[in-house]
Scaffold this motif. Structure first.
Motif, mmCIF file in Angstrom:
data_model
loop_
_atom_site.group_PDB
_atom_site.id
_atom_site.type_symbol
_atom_site.label_atom_id
_atom_site.label_comp_id
_atom_site.label_asym_id
_atom_site.label_seq_id
_atom_site.Cartn_x
_atom_site.Cartn_y
_atom_site.Cartn_z
ATOM 1 N N ASN A 104 -33.453 4.330 -29.589
ATOM 2 C CA ASN A 104 -34.898 4.137 -29.630
ATOM 3 C C ASN A 104 -35.634 5.464 -29.440
ATOM 4 O O ASN A 104 -36.322 5.671 -28.433
ATOM 5 N N PRO A 105 -35.507 6.396 -30.378
ATOM 6 C CA PRO A 105 -36.187 7.691 -30.237
ATOM 7 C C PRO A 105 -37.706 7.521 -30.247
ATOM 8 O O PRO A 105 -38.253 6.813 -31.092
ATOM 9 N N TYR A 106 -38.373 8.149 -29.290
ATOM 10 C CA TYR A 106 -39.816 7.938 -29.178
ATOM 11 C C TYR A 106 -40.586 8.566 -30.337
ATOM 12 O O TYR A 106 -41.705 8.161 -30.643
ATOM 13 N N GLY A 107 -39.985 9.551 -31.001
ATOM 14 C CA GLY A 107 -40.640 10.160 -32.157
ATOM 15 C C GLY A 107 -40.775 9.204 -33.326
ATOM 16 O O GLY A 107 -41.596 9.406 -34.218
ATOM 17 N N TYR A 108 -39.963 8.147 -33.326
ATOM 18 C CA TYR A 108 -40.000 7.159 -34.402
ATOM 19 C C TYR A 108 -40.930 6.000 -34.067
ATOM 20 O O TYR A 108 -41.040 5.044 -34.821
ATOM 21 N N LYS A 109 -41.598 6.093 -32.912
ATOM 22 C CA LYS A 109 -42.497 5.033 -32.480
ATOM 23 C C LYS A 109 -43.931 5.530 -32.311
ATOM 24 O O LYS A 109 -44.743 4.874 -31.658
ATOM 25 N N GLY A 110 -44.227 6.700 -32.858
ATOM 26 C CA GLY A 110 -45.576 7.239 -32.773
ATOM 27 C C GLY A 110 -45.941 7.799 -31.420
ATOM 28 O O GLY A 110 -47.131 7.957 -31.114
ATOM 29 N N MET A 111 -44.936 8.134 -30.598
ATOM 30 C CA MET A 111 -45.218 8.647 -29.258
ATOM 31 C C MET A 111 -44.996 10.151 -29.137
ATOM 32 O O MET A 111 -45.164 10.724 -28.067
ATOM 33 N N GLY A 112 -44.633 10.784 -30.245
ATOM 34 C CA GLY A 112 -44.373 12.213 -30.200
ATOM 35 C C GLY A 112 -45.585 13.019 -29.774
ATOM 36 O O GLY A 112 -45.469 14.007 -29.045
ATOM 37 N N ASP A 113 -46.769 12.606 -30.214
ATOM 38 C CA ASP A 113 -48.001 13.330 -29.905
ATOM 39 C C ASP A 113 -48.239 13.406 -28.397
ATOM 40 O O ASP A 113 -48.661 14.445 -27.873
ATOM 41 N N ILE A 114 -47.982 12.306 -27.712
ATOM 42 C CA ILE A 114 -48.197 12.262 -26.261
ATOM 43 C C ILE A 114 -47.267 13.246 -25.561
ATOM 44 O O ILE A 114 -47.692 14.019 -24.686
ATOM 45 N N PHE A 115 -45.994 13.233 -25.940
ATOM 46 C CA PHE A 115 -45.030 14.105 -25.286
ATOM 47 C C PHE A 115 -45.288 15.569 -25.610
ATOM 48 O O PHE A 115 -45.102 16.444 -24.753
ATOM 49 N N VAL A 116 -45.720 15.856 -26.827
ATOM 50 C CA VAL A 116 -46.059 17.238 -27.185
ATOM 51 C C VAL A 116 -47.236 17.715 -26.342
ATOM 52 O O VAL A 116 -47.233 18.833 -25.810
ATOM 53 N N PHE A 117 -48.246 16.890 -26.205
ATOM 54 C CA PHE A 117 -49.412 17.246 -25.381
ATOM 55 C C PHE A 117 -48.996 17.512 -23.934
ATOM 56 O O PHE A 117 -49.422 18.501 -23.318
ATOM 57 N N LEU A 118 -48.140 16.638 -23.405
ATOM 58 C CA LEU A 118 -47.726 16.773 -22.007
ATOM 59 C C LEU A 118 -46.876 18.014 -21.764
ATOM 60 O O LEU A 118 -47.131 18.783 -20.831
ATOM 61 N N PHE A 119 -45.854 18.225 -22.621
ATOM 62 C CA PHE A 119 -44.901 19.297 -22.354
ATOM 63 C C PHE A 119 -45.321 20.636 -22.955
ATOM 64 O O PHE A 119 -45.026 21.685 -22.381
ATOM 65 N N PHE A 120 -46.003 20.631 -24.101
ATOM 66 C CA PHE A 120 -46.461 21.882 -24.710
ATOM 67 C C PHE A 120 -47.804 22.322 -24.139
ATOM 68 O O PHE A 120 -48.246 23.431 -24.413
ATOM 69 N N GLY A 121 -48.441 21.444 -23.378
ATOM 70 C CA GLY A 121 -49.744 21.765 -22.815
ATOM 71 C C GLY A 121 -49.759 21.725 -21.305
ATOM 72 O O GLY A 121 -49.641 22.752 -20.636
ATOM 73 N N LEU A 122 -49.887 20.529 -20.748
ATOM 74 C CA LEU A 122 -50.071 20.386 -19.305
ATOM 75 C C LEU A 122 -48.875 20.884 -18.498
ATOM 76 O O LEU A 122 -49.031 21.667 -17.552
ATOM 77 N N THR A 123 -47.683 20.438 -18.853
ATOM 78 C CA THR A 123 -46.500 20.839 -18.088
ATOM 79 C C THR A 123 -46.268 22.346 -18.179
ATOM 80 O O THR A 123 -45.999 23.001 -17.168
ATOM 81 N N GLY A 124 -46.373 22.890 -19.391
ATOM 82 C CA GLY A 124 -46.161 24.316 -19.565
ATOM 83 C C GLY A 124 -47.173 25.157 -18.808
ATOM 84 O O GLY A 124 -46.816 26.083 -18.076
ATOM 85 N N GLY A 125 -48.453 24.849 -18.977
ATOM 86 C CA GLY A 125 -49.503 25.633 -18.343
ATOM 87 C C GLY A 125 -49.580 25.438 -16.843
ATOM 88 O O GLY A 125 -49.496 26.399 -16.067
#
Length: 300
Positions: free
Chosen positions: A143-164
């Motif tokens: 059940n990869p989350y990228g195939y369920k339209g959830m990739g955007d959320i994880f990108v925002f979290l890890f490429f933005g909030l978590t990183g910064g």
């Protein structure tokens, strides 16, 4: 293509500037606040590079296994689906980079500005495990989350909030609430790059069951969503500069907005999804240079 070149291609090094953007933002602001630790700065960059490569090889493996990578796919050639790297070999590569990311992450946490066995350290440890899992589970597994339209959320979290926020926290042991604005801006722009990818691949993704947000709601919706992501990101950076104003040099990043506006115009007018491929690199570099100019302005 030699095996070495095949692996380098699978690593997709062109994705690194975007992955490093939020990390650099956290480093720059920590340095501006006179709290920079060079061990944290270097290890944060190394860990991010390893995690990004892990995500890329896992994506190459996962999309090949699921069938999302085929002759109709637009974009850079994938190594497993093209037969240049075997499925078994790529799976081993995923495992190797998972271990390297774990070791680098543990080392990074050990240099953080807090007690080694404190709640803060354990929280970051769990966050690090989550980052490794997220890098793999985007396209790998049942059940990869990228195939369920959830990739955007994880990108925002890890490429933005978590990183910064995470990088700043490692330097200082504290959280600067104002950092939410630039960290969110980078996260939104990163989600914009993913959205471009999904707009480009919408037809093939729909055929192979990769239900991205663009597949679910359509390309016209995806274009409006793209405008929301990028315009909100630009506003967040302006708000950060306005509320944290110290010198006019802080606005040195504004010329990069020209690149972002051009991207918006191209997306709005686009009628052939495959022509969006060059825009991924342009938006990623615009994000990277925005962070770089913003950081340089803070320091000088």
């Amino acid at each position: 293509m030699s095996k070495i070149k095949s692996y380098i291609s699978a690593f997709r090094l062109r994705t690194l500037p975007l992955a490093l953007s939020s990390i650099l933002m956290g480093n720059f602001i920590a340095a501006y606040h006179l709290s920079y630790k060079w061990q944290v700065g270097i290890l944060a960059i190394i860990t991010t590079v390893l995690l990004q490569v892990l995500s890329n090889v896992a994506n190459d493996y996962g999309d090949a296994v699921s069938g999302a990578d085929n002759e109709e796919r637009v974009g850079p050639e994938r190594m497993v689906s093209s037969g240049k790297i075997s499925t078994a070999a790529m799976k081993r590569t995923v495992i190797v980079f998972s271990i390297l990311s774990f070791i680098s992450g543990i080392t990074l946490i050990s240099f953080g500005n807090f007690e080694a066995m404190s709640f803060k350290a354990w929280a970051l440890f769990l966050l690090g495990l989550g980052a490794i899992a997220a890098a793999i589970k985007y396209t790998v597994g049942k059940n990869p989350y990228g195939y369920k339209g959830m990739g955007d959320i994880f990108v925002f979290l890890f490429f933005g909030l978590t990183g910064g926020l995470g990088t700043y926290f490692l330097h200082t042991g504290t959280v600067d609430i104002w950092l939410l604005l630039p960290a969110s801006a980078v996260g939104l722009l990163s989600a914009g790059v993913l959205n471009l990818n999904n707009l480009r691949d919408v037809e093939n993704d729909a055929k192979t069951g990769k239900n991205t947000l663009v597949v679910k709601y359509g390309s016209e919706w995806g274009k409006k969503y793209h405008h929301f992501l990028l315009i909100t990101a630009l506003l967040f950076m302006v708000l950060y500069g306005a509320f944290q104003f110290h010198t006019y040099w802080q606005w040195l990043f504004l010329p990069t907005y020209i690149l972002v506006v051009k991207n918006l115009r191209t997306v709005r007018k686009n009628e052939e999804p495959q022509l969006l491929d060059p825009e991924l690199k342009k938006l990623a570099l615009a994000t990277f240079f925005m962070v770089l100019l913003s950081g340089v302005a803070l320091l000088f």
